[in-house]
Design a protein around this motif. Structure first.
Motif, PDB file in Angstrom:
ATOM      1  N   ALA A  78      29.878 -22.897   0.004  1.00 34.85           N
ATOM      2  CA  ALA A  78      29.593 -21.527   0.450  1.00 34.85           C
ATOM      3  C   ALA A  78      29.722 -21.423   1.968  1.00 34.85           C
ATOM      4  CB  ALA A  78      28.190 -21.117   0.000  1.00 34.85           C
ATOM      5  N   ALA A  79      29.223 -22.470   2.677  1.00 28.31           N
ATOM      6  CA  ALA A  79      29.332 -22.475   4.143  1.00 28.31           C
ATOM      7  C   ALA A  79      30.792 -22.568   4.571  1.00 28.31           C
ATOM      8  CB  ALA A  79      28.520 -23.648   4.708  1.00 28.31           C
ATOM      9  N   GLU A  80      31.560 -23.424   3.875  1.00 27.20           N
ATOM     10  CA  GLU A  80      32.984 -23.564   4.200  1.00 27.20           C
ATOM     11  C   GLU A  80      33.732 -22.262   3.921  1.00 27.20           C
ATOM     12  OE1 GLU A  80      36.847 -26.383   3.035  1.00 27.20           O
ATOM     13  OE2 GLU A  80      34.885 -26.784   2.159  1.00 27.20           O
ATOM     14  N   LYS A  81      33.383 -21.613   2.805  1.00 30.25           N
ATOM     15  CA  LYS A  81      34.023 -20.334   2.456  1.00 30.25           C
ATOM     16  C   LYS A  81      33.723 -19.280   3.511  1.00 30.25           C
ATOM     17  CE  LYS A  81      34.314 -16.994  -1.338  1.00 30.25           C
ATOM     18  NZ  LYS A  81      33.753 -16.604  -2.662  1.00 30.25           N
TER      19      LYS A  81
ATOM     20  N   LEU B  14      35.826 -20.000   6.530  1.00 26.22           N
ATOM     21  CA  LEU B  14      37.220 -19.613   6.288  1.00 26.22           C
ATOM     22  C   LEU B  14      37.378 -18.093   6.341  1.00 26.22           C
ATOM     23  CD1 LEU B  14      38.154 -22.081   3.403  1.00 26.22           C
ATOM     24  CD2 LEU B  14      39.199 -22.022   5.678  1.00 26.22           C
ATOM     25  N   GLU B  15      36.404 -17.377   5.772  1.00 24.89           N
ATOM     26  CA  GLU B  15      36.464 -15.916   5.796  1.00 24.89           C
ATOM     27  C   GLU B  15      36.384 -15.388   7.219  1.00 24.89           C
ATOM     28  OE1 GLU B  15      34.579 -14.895   1.388  1.00 24.89           O
ATOM     29  OE2 GLU B  15      33.270 -15.061   3.137  1.00 24.89           O
ATOM     30  N   SER B  16      35.550 -16.070   8.054  1.00 26.36           N
ATOM     31  CA  SER B  16      35.452 -15.680   9.469  1.00 26.36           C
ATOM     32  C   SER B  16      36.776 -15.932  10.181  1.00 26.36           C
ATOM     33  CB  SER B  16      34.323 -16.464  10.142  1.00 26.36           C
ATOM     34  OG  SER B  16      34.259 -16.169  11.521  1.00 26.36           O
ATOM     35  N   GLU B  17      37.387 -17.100   9.912  1.00 26.52           N
ATOM     36  CA  GLU B  17      38.684 -17.418  10.512  1.00 26.52           C
ATOM     37  C   GLU B  17      39.745 -16.417  10.044  1.00 26.52           C
ATOM     38  OE1 GLU B  17      39.490 -21.462   9.426  1.00 26.52           O
ATOM     39  OE2 GLU B  17      38.583 -22.249  11.267  1.00 26.52           O
TER      40      GLU B  17
ATOM     41  N   ASN C  33      44.343 -18.727   0.004  1.00 24.07           N
ATOM     42  CA  ASN C  33      44.449 -19.755  -1.040  1.00 24.07           C
ATOM     43  C   ASN C  33      43.249 -20.693  -1.000  1.00 24.07           C
ATOM     44  OD1 ASN C  33      46.908 -18.753  -1.930  1.00 24.07           O
ATOM     45  ND2 ASN C  33      48.120 -20.115  -0.642  1.00 24.07           N
ATOM     46  N   GLN C  34      42.862 -21.100   0.219  1.00 21.18           N
ATOM     47  CA  GLN C  34      41.709 -21.995   0.354  1.00 21.18           C
ATOM     48  C   GLN C  34      40.433 -21.314  -0.118  1.00 21.18           C
ATOM     49  OE1 GLN C  34      41.885 -22.993   4.519  1.00 21.18           O
ATOM     50  NE2 GLN C  34      43.409 -24.597   4.228  1.00 21.18           N
ATOM     51  N   ILE C  35      40.272 -20.043   0.248  1.00 23.74           N
ATOM     52  CA  ILE C  35      39.088 -19.290  -0.185  1.00 23.74           C
ATOM     53  C   ILE C  35      39.081 -19.151  -1.701  1.00 23.74           C
ATOM     54  CG2 ILE C  35      38.021 -16.998  -0.156  1.00 23.74           C
ATOM     55  CD1 ILE C  35      38.971 -16.804   2.814  1.00 23.74           C
ATOM     56  N   SER C  36      40.268 -18.902  -2.276  1.00 21.21           N
ATOM     57  CA  SER C  36      40.383 -18.771  -3.734  1.00 21.21           C
ATOM     58  C   SER C  36      40.048 -20.094  -4.423  1.00 21.21           C
ATOM     59  CB  SER C  36      41.799 -18.327  -4.092  1.00 21.21           C
ATOM     60  OG  SER C  36      41.953 -18.238  -5.487  1.00 21.21           O
ATOM     61  N   GLU C  37      40.560 -21.205  -3.855  1.00 17.39           N
ATOM     62  CA  GLU C  37      40.271 -22.530  -4.433  1.00 17.39           C
ATOM     63  C   GLU C  37      38.773 -22.820  -4.381  1.00 17.39           C
ATOM     64  OE1 GLU C  37      42.643 -25.289  -2.276  1.00 17.39           O
ATOM     65  OE2 GLU C  37      44.545 -24.619  -3.154  1.00 17.39           O
ATOM     66  N   ILE C  38      38.153 -22.480  -3.252  1.00 20.44           N
ATOM     67  CA  ILE C  38      36.705 -22.704  -3.128  1.00 20.44           C
ATOM     68  C   ILE C  38      35.956 -21.831  -4.130  1.00 20.44           C
ATOM     69  CG2 ILE C  38      34.707 -22.325  -1.620  1.00 20.44           C
ATOM     70  CD1 ILE C  38      36.415 -23.293   0.708  1.00 20.44           C
ATOM     71  N   GLY C  39      36.421 -20.570  -4.287  1.00 22.23           N
ATOM     72  CA  GLY C  39      35.796 -19.682  -5.269  1.00 22.23           C
ATOM     73  C   GLY C  39      35.893 -20.240  -6.677  1.00 22.23           C
ATOM     74  N   ASP C  40      37.078 -20.796  -7.036  1.00 19.35           N
ATOM     75  CA  ASP C  40      37.254 -21.414  -8.355  1.00 19.35           C
ATOM     76  C   ASP C  40      36.328 -22.617  -8.518  1.00 19.35           C
ATOM     77  OD1 ASP C  40      39.186 -19.547  -8.910  1.00 19.35           O
ATOM     78  OD2 ASP C  40      40.876 -20.874  -8.445  1.00 19.35           O
ATOM     79  N   ARG C  41      36.257 -23.428  -7.445  1.00 20.00           N
ATOM     80  CA  ARG C  41      35.389 -24.610  -7.489  1.00 20.00           C
ATOM     81  C   ARG C  41      33.922 -24.202  -7.621  1.00 20.00           C
ATOM     82  NH1 ARG C  41      33.887 -28.984  -9.415  1.00 20.00           N
ATOM     83  NH2 ARG C  41      33.052 -30.594  -8.043  1.00 20.00           N
ATOM     84  N   GLN C  42      33.539 -23.124  -6.928  1.00 21.02           N
ATOM     85  CA  GLN C  42      32.167 -22.631  -7.030  1.00 21.02           C
ATOM     86  C   GLN C  42      31.870 -22.139  -8.447  1.00 21.02           C
ATOM     87  OE1 GLN C  42      32.201 -19.843  -3.638  1.00 21.02           O
ATOM     88  NE2 GLN C  42      30.432 -20.944  -2.851  1.00 21.02           N
TER      89      GLN C  42
END
Length: 444
Positions: free
Chosen positions: A223-226, A229-232, A58-67
């Motif tokens: 992008a760095a946060e994403k 998150l992807e690594s986690e 969900n967080q990755i998706s939210e960041i993707g939407d924000r990007q």
């Protein structure tokens, strides 16, 4: 008396066996419950990790939407900047044209000044002549000096022309001055307006570029946060896969334990039947010998002895031959959670105890690695065999103590051929918090 003695012995044997059977069943039930509790714990952990993976998604998706939103905003800003650049170019062109017009006007103004100066000289000359010759008196003399009526008319016309010419010169002088002032004011206002608009456009462009730079920086941070998150998420997915494998291994261990309990109960029933048969035979013998001497009843067949577990060097045995090249404990500022056993040649790696292979795969750090779950004396353990050259068992396979798992190697994050062996009290976890020194259980 002898019959009573036989019955007493039979009763004692039966009661003793019943007590042992009850004890065995109690221990078996406790072992089975421990395994089931371990499985429930693994299922709960896996459920929690899957929830965490969902949250990361969900967080990755939210960041993707924000990007995506930022990229759209940045694209719009770039279009606005391009449009502003176009307007700036137009204003610069207008300013250039206005400056050319100003240059032209300056030339016209210079020419006007020359004409005005000439007119001023002409008027001054007229004024001097009027002053020297008496002004309007001279015009009267001119008129009175006419020799005929026709000459008088001609003289009137000449005088009128001269007066009108002076008046026209004065009016032209006034009109040229007004035109000069109007043109100067108009051009100055237009140039000031253009410069003002150009300044506003330049400020707008600077503001747009500043906004774009801030959004680009924010996009970089997202992008760095994403990526983090992807690594986690990847780590969680790996842990979830391991827990899934552990769950399957425990399920198999539970089945093995249930099969073992069923086998023990079958043997117990057979033993109970055998004892009942012995008791029946003892009663028949007692009845047949009632009132007479009887020989001793042989109850020492040994079949009433309960089986013991096989004797071994301990719960665990050595997983490979070789020398210990690195011990358990701190190494390079981190925990070395196992023992390294080194040797040359094709060295076989064997299971340190019987169990179920929870995972057999190739890891970036462990290389060719096998995880084995053991349930020994009511306690769950998991052993790890890493950096192998090759593996000879697969996930979910049941292995016995001493069974070959693979061949010692140098795969993964390894320096030289060796076996990295870990022993965990409980199931293996990412933090390796329950790793123990294998030398507590095995002599090396």
């Amino acid at each position: 008396m002898k019959r009573r003695s036989v019955l007493s012995i039979t009763l004692a044997v039966t009661l003793g066996f019943g007590g042992i059977l009850t004890n065995v069943q109690g221990v078996s039930a406790a072992n089975l419950k421990n395994l089931q509790d371990e499985q429930s714990d693994v299922i709960n952990k896996r459920s929690n990790i899957n929830d965490s993976i969902g949250e990361k998604d969900n967080q990755i998706s939210e960041i993707g939407d924000r990007q995506s939103q930022l990229e759209a905003e940045m694209k719009q800003l770039e279009n606005d900047i391009a449009d502003t650049d176009k307007k700036i170019t137009e204003k610069q062109k207008q300013i250039k044209e206005t400056k050319a017009e100003i240059k032209k006007l300056k030339k016209e103004i210079a020419e006007l000044k020359i004409r005005i100066e000439k007119r001023n000289e002409l008027l001054k000359e007229r004024a001097r002549n009027i002053q020297q010759n008496g002004g309007s008196v001279k015009f009267i003399d001119v008129l009175l000096g006419a020799e005929s009526f026709g000459d008088f008319i001609d003289r009137i016309s000449v005088v009128s022309t001269l007066v009108n010419a002076d008046k026209e010169i004065i009016e032209e002088q006034k009109a040229d001055k007004e035109k000069l002032e109007s043109n100067q004011k108009k051009v100055e206002i237009e140039l000031a307006s253009l410069n003002g608009m150009l300044k506003e456009l330049e400020n707008l462009k600077a503001d747009l570029k500043n906004q774009n730079a801030k959004k680009a920086q924010l996009n970089k941070e997202l992008a760095a946060e994403k990526k983090h998150l992807e690594s986690e998420k990847m780590s969680l997915e790996e842990e979830a896969e391991l827990l899934k494998a552990q769950e399957i291994a425990l399920q198999k261990a539970i089945k093995l334990e249930k099969d073992r309990i069923a086998e023990e109960e079958r043997k117990a029933r057979e033993e109970a039947a055998r004892i009942a048969e012995e008791e029946r035979k003892a009663r028949e013998a007692a009845n047949a010998n009632k009132g007479g001497a009887t020989g001793p009843v042989n109850n020492n067949s040994g079949s009433n002895n309960v089986s013991k577990p096989p004797v071994s060097s301990g719960l665990f045995s050595r997983p490979a031959n070789g020398y210990v090249s690195s011990g358990f404990g701190g190494r390079w500022g981190a925990l070395h959670a196992g023992l390294d056993i080194a040797a040359s040649g094709p060295v076989p790696i064997v299971a340190a105890a019987s169990g179920v292979v929870s995972r057999s795969y190739t890891s970036s750090s462990y290389g060719n690695v096998v995880f084995v779950v053991h349930h020994l004396n009511g306690q769950t353990y998991e052993t790890v065999y890493a950096h192998m050259r090759s593996r000879s068992v697969s996930t979910g396979q049941t292995v016995s103590k001493g069974q070959q798992l693979g061949v010692m190697g140098n795969t993964g994050h390894s320096y030289g051929q060796h076996l990295h062996f870990e022993l965990h009290v409980g199931l293996w976890n990412m933090s390796k918090s329950n790793a123990v020194d294998p030398r507590r259980y095995i002599n090396f």
